[in-house]
Design a protein around this motif. Sequence first.
Motif: not given
Length: 174
Positions: A44, A47-49, A51, A146, A150
């Motif tokens: 994402d 939203d800088d994420r 998962f 990102l 991760f």
Amino acid sequence: MADQSSNQKKTNQFTIIKDDPNDGHGGYGIGSISLENMSSVIIDPNDDRAFVDMGAMHARSEVERRVKFQDDKDVVKNGKRYWIVWVTTEKGENGPYFAGVGGSEIIVDRSIKRAYKSMPEHVTHMEKSLKGKIVVDHMDDHSKKLLRDFLADFEGGDMWNNSTDELKSALATE
């Protein structure tokens, strides 16, 4: 009495087999592909994420819920881009590593409850990931960063350290 089975919609189109599909029986599921080593990572960039969301395996990830998918990008011109990255793991001589990675785009416009994704692209990227290929060239640098961060941070970084130089260079950003 008429045969009702031919009138009912077939709901079991895709079978996920976790064990050996040829365990002695010749019935339903023979020849199916095992997806037990694949995970879906949502990127994402809005939203800088990043998962893991295993719901994506069945098109029910957090970003895919409560929208109707279209096959025309023009419908979601004002939408937000996300990536579903199909990550396959394998076990090598140094331990587990990220063997295959394929990033697939989705665009979601929550204001009109519509989204875009190319199912053929998702299937192709899943298949390439399962075959140990790296397919991320089409992703933007921010999203690749990102994903790299991760994967590099996942469980202390051991899997990243065991991964190929091809993966590390494919996710390197300028």
